[in-house]
Scaffold this active site. Structure first.
Site, mmCIF file in Angstrom:
data_model
loop_
_atom_site.group_PDB
_atom_site.id
_atom_site.type_symbol
_atom_site.label_atom_id
_atom_site.label_comp_id
_atom_site.label_asym_id
_atom_site.label_seq_id
_atom_site.Cartn_x
_atom_site.Cartn_y
_atom_site.Cartn_z
ATOM 1 N N LYS A 68 -3.317 8.215 -4.692
ATOM 2 C CA LYS A 68 -2.579 8.152 -5.791
ATOM 3 C C LYS A 68 -2.732 8.823 -6.881
ATOM 4 O O LYS A 68 -2.153 9.090 -7.754
ATOM 5 C CB LYS A 68 -2.562 6.387 -5.916
ATOM 6 C CG LYS A 68 -1.871 5.711 -4.908
ATOM 7 C CD LYS A 68 -1.632 4.187 -5.202
ATOM 8 C CE LYS A 68 -0.998 3.368 -4.232
ATOM 9 N NZ LYS A 68 -1.334 1.889 -4.500
ATOM 10 N N ASP A 103 5.062 0.041 -8.765
ATOM 11 C CA ASP A 103 4.549 -1.209 -8.484
ATOM 12 C C ASP A 103 4.924 -2.120 -10.189
ATOM 13 O O ASP A 103 4.931 -3.235 -9.939
ATOM 14 C CB ASP A 103 2.995 -1.190 -8.559
ATOM 15 C CG ASP A 103 2.604 -1.007 -7.159
ATOM 16 O OD1 ASP A 103 3.086 -1.161 -6.114
ATOM 17 O OD2 ASP A 103 1.438 -0.691 -6.991
HETATM 18 P P1 NAP Z 1 -8.468 -3.082 -6.276
HETATM 19 O O1 NAP Z 1 -8.369 -2.167 -7.088
HETATM 20 O O2 NAP Z 1 -9.461 -2.863 -5.373
HETATM 21 O O3 NAP Z 1 -8.901 -4.298 -7.031
HETATM 22 C C1 NAP Z 1 -9.605 -5.745 -6.380
HETATM 23 C C2 NAP Z 1 -9.802 -6.762 -7.492
HETATM 24 O O4 NAP Z 1 -10.168 -7.954 -6.744
HETATM 25 C C3 NAP Z 1 -10.803 -6.487 -8.652
HETATM 26 O O5 NAP Z 1 -10.163 -7.035 -9.593
HETATM 27 C C4 NAP Z 1 -11.928 -7.250 -7.870
HETATM 28 O O6 NAP Z 1 -12.753 -7.447 -8.866
HETATM 29 C C5 NAP Z 1 -11.181 -8.327 -7.447
HETATM 30 N N1 NAP Z 1 -12.183 -8.942 -6.009
HETATM 31 C C6 NAP Z 1 -12.464 -8.255 -5.069
HETATM 32 N N2 NAP Z 1 -13.408 -9.061 -4.250
HETATM 33 C C7 NAP Z 1 -13.663 -9.952 -5.134
HETATM 34 C C8 NAP Z 1 -14.674 -11.280 -4.778
HETATM 35 N N3 NAP Z 1 -15.267 -11.229 -3.856
HETATM 36 N N4 NAP Z 1 -14.981 -12.258 -6.057
HETATM 37 C C9 NAP Z 1 -14.118 -11.870 -7.044
HETATM 38 N N5 NAP Z 1 -13.278 -10.825 -7.369
HETATM 39 C C10 NAP Z 1 -13.250 -9.886 -6.195
HETATM 40 O O7 NAP Z 1 -7.133 -3.626 -5.371
HETATM 41 P P2 NAP Z 1 -5.634 -3.662 -6.145
HETATM 42 O O8 NAP Z 1 -5.309 -2.379 -5.581
HETATM 43 O O9 NAP Z 1 -5.739 -4.154 -7.280
HETATM 44 O O10 NAP Z 1 -5.219 -4.678 -4.733
HETATM 45 C C11 NAP Z 1 -5.364 -6.326 -4.960
HETATM 46 C C12 NAP Z 1 -4.762 -6.812 -4.080
HETATM 47 O O11 NAP Z 1 -3.339 -6.808 -4.304
HETATM 48 C C13 NAP Z 1 -4.623 -6.429 -2.603
HETATM 49 O O12 NAP Z 1 -4.769 -7.750 -1.896
HETATM 50 C C14 NAP Z 1 -3.505 -5.731 -2.380
HETATM 51 O O13 NAP Z 1 -3.067 -5.646 -1.141
HETATM 52 C C15 NAP Z 1 -2.461 -6.360 -3.264
HETATM 53 N N6 NAP Z 1 -1.186 -5.409 -3.634
HETATM 54 C C16 NAP Z 1 -0.149 -5.709 -3.276
HETATM 55 C C17 NAP Z 1 1.097 -5.197 -3.742
HETATM 56 C C18 NAP Z 1 2.374 -5.768 -3.430
HETATM 57 O O14 NAP Z 1 3.307 -4.793 -3.358
HETATM 58 N N7 NAP Z 1 2.425 -6.782 -3.093
HETATM 59 C C19 NAP Z 1 0.627 -4.040 -4.534
HETATM 60 C C20 NAP Z 1 -0.296 -3.577 -5.029
HETATM 61 C C21 NAP Z 1 -1.644 -4.445 -4.446
HETATM 62 P P3 NAP Z 1 -14.225 -6.588 -9.458
HETATM 63 O O15 NAP Z 1 -13.518 -5.634 -10.386
HETATM 64 O O16 NAP Z 1 -15.151 -7.484 -9.917
HETATM 65 O O17 NAP Z 1 -14.337 -5.820 -8.459
#
Ligand code: NAP
Length: 277
Positions: A68, A103
């Site tokens: 991306k 998104d």
């Molecule tokens: P990302 O960039 O990896 O960010 C992950 C987030 O989750 C960060 O804020 C991280 O905190 C937090 N996190 C992960 N493990 C944690 C833990 N054990 N305790 C506390 N916080 C934790 O991921 P992303 O791309 O934003 O995606 C996040 C979710 O959204 C995923 O499940 C993805 O499948 C979903 N999503 C869905 C769509 C849709 O169209 N529905 C679109 C995009 C994403 P830290 O910063 O502290 O690591």
């Protein structure tokens, strides 16, 4: 028959994407002669693949992990892709390779469809500060939210969101979340917590207002414990699958020239596919 047009999702690996299911459904529904394919492209080959989209017979593409940021750098991004810092949709406009991040509109359109009037409130509580939080915060700003509290385990990432999007974003630590429930018109989970295979999202939403709206980006499982708790309280909800479906609309419109609809039949197909995996 109209002239065939093709599109694809480019990823490494590309195995988990539901985009082919969604776009090929719309291609069939609109009687178009084209195909949406998966292209597994290694990072070192991405630039060459993106530059050769037209000669490979593509009108455009979705881009997923890990391409991306590279897609943003190689294309002419619109304001949304620039603000989010990542492009997930590419299209050819004349000779130019353009990009956006869908998104933002996926998140907003899903809320509009699932919880009409959600944007009358002015205070949001966003959990998480990763890639999807950037799209969510940008969208909330665009729709006039005045206070956007962002709670994240790593506070520096929440602070980076304020640096990026301005003073309306208020970074907070995780332990501030219970105290912010009563003032939130909208609660959004953008963390991966609650997703299958990840730790649970351990929060108590009993302090939320009776008219608050709850959104979760996680879509495996379809009904996360957060959404189940919100529904048990009778609060309007917007789920992750709805966002996934709505974010696909713009890419399809750009490539095939028709604005498709997110129908219950499409949703059922993707739900069935998710339940099979
Ligand atoms: P990302 O960039 O990896 O960010 C992950 C987030 O989750 C960060 O804020 C991280 O905190 C937090 N996190 C992960 N493990 C944690 C833990 N054990 N305790 C506390 N916080 C934790 O991921 P992303 O791309 O934003 O995606 C996040 C979710 O959204 C995923 O499940 C993805 O499948 C979903 N999503 C869905 C769509 C849709 O169209 N529905 C679109 C995009 C994403 P830290 O910063 O502290 O690591």
């Amino acid at each position: 028959m109209n002239e065939p047009r093709n599109a694809c999702v480019i990823g490494w690996p590309a195995g988990h994407s539901r985009s082919p299911l969604i776009h090929n459904y719309w291609i069939g529904q609109h009687g178009l002669s084209g195909e949406y394919r998966k292209e597994a492209v290694q990072p070192e080959d991405f630039a060459a693949f993106a530059k050769a989209l037209a000669s490979n017979g593509y009108a455009g593409a979705n881009v997923t992990i890990p391409h991306k940021e590279a897609a943003l750098a190689l294309s002419q991004p619109d304001e949304r892709a620039q603000a989010v810092g990542a492009a997930n949709t590419l299209w050819l406009d004349g000779g130019a390779l353009k990009s956006t991040n869908t998104d933002v509109e996926g998140f907003l359109a899903n809320l509009d469809a699932s919880a009409p009037g959600w944007d009358k409130g002015r205070t949001a509580l966003v959990l998480g500060a990763g890639g999807s939080a950037r799209a969510v915060v940008f969208g909330l700003r665009e729709r006039g939210m005045e206070k956007i509290h962002v709670a994240n385990r790593t506070i520096e990432r929440a602070q980076a969101l304020r640096d990026r999007f301005g003073e309306r974003v208020m970074p907070v630590t995780w332990d501030a979340v219970p105290g912010l429930m009563a003032s939130a018109n909208l609660l959004v989970n953008t963390t991966s917590l609650g997703m299958k295979g990840q730790p649970p999202l351990d929060i108590d939403i009993s302090g939320l207002r009776g008219d608050a709206v709850v959104a979760d980006l996680v879509y495996v499982p379809l009904v996360t414990p957060l959404l189940a708790a919100a529904r048990a309280r009778g609060l309007p909800t917007a789920d992750g699958l709805g966002m996934l479906l709505h974010q696909a609309v713009r890419g399809f419109s750009l490539w095939f020239g028709v604005k498709p609809a997110v129908t219950p039949e499409l949703r059922k197909r993707v739900e069935d596919d998710l339940l099979r995996s």
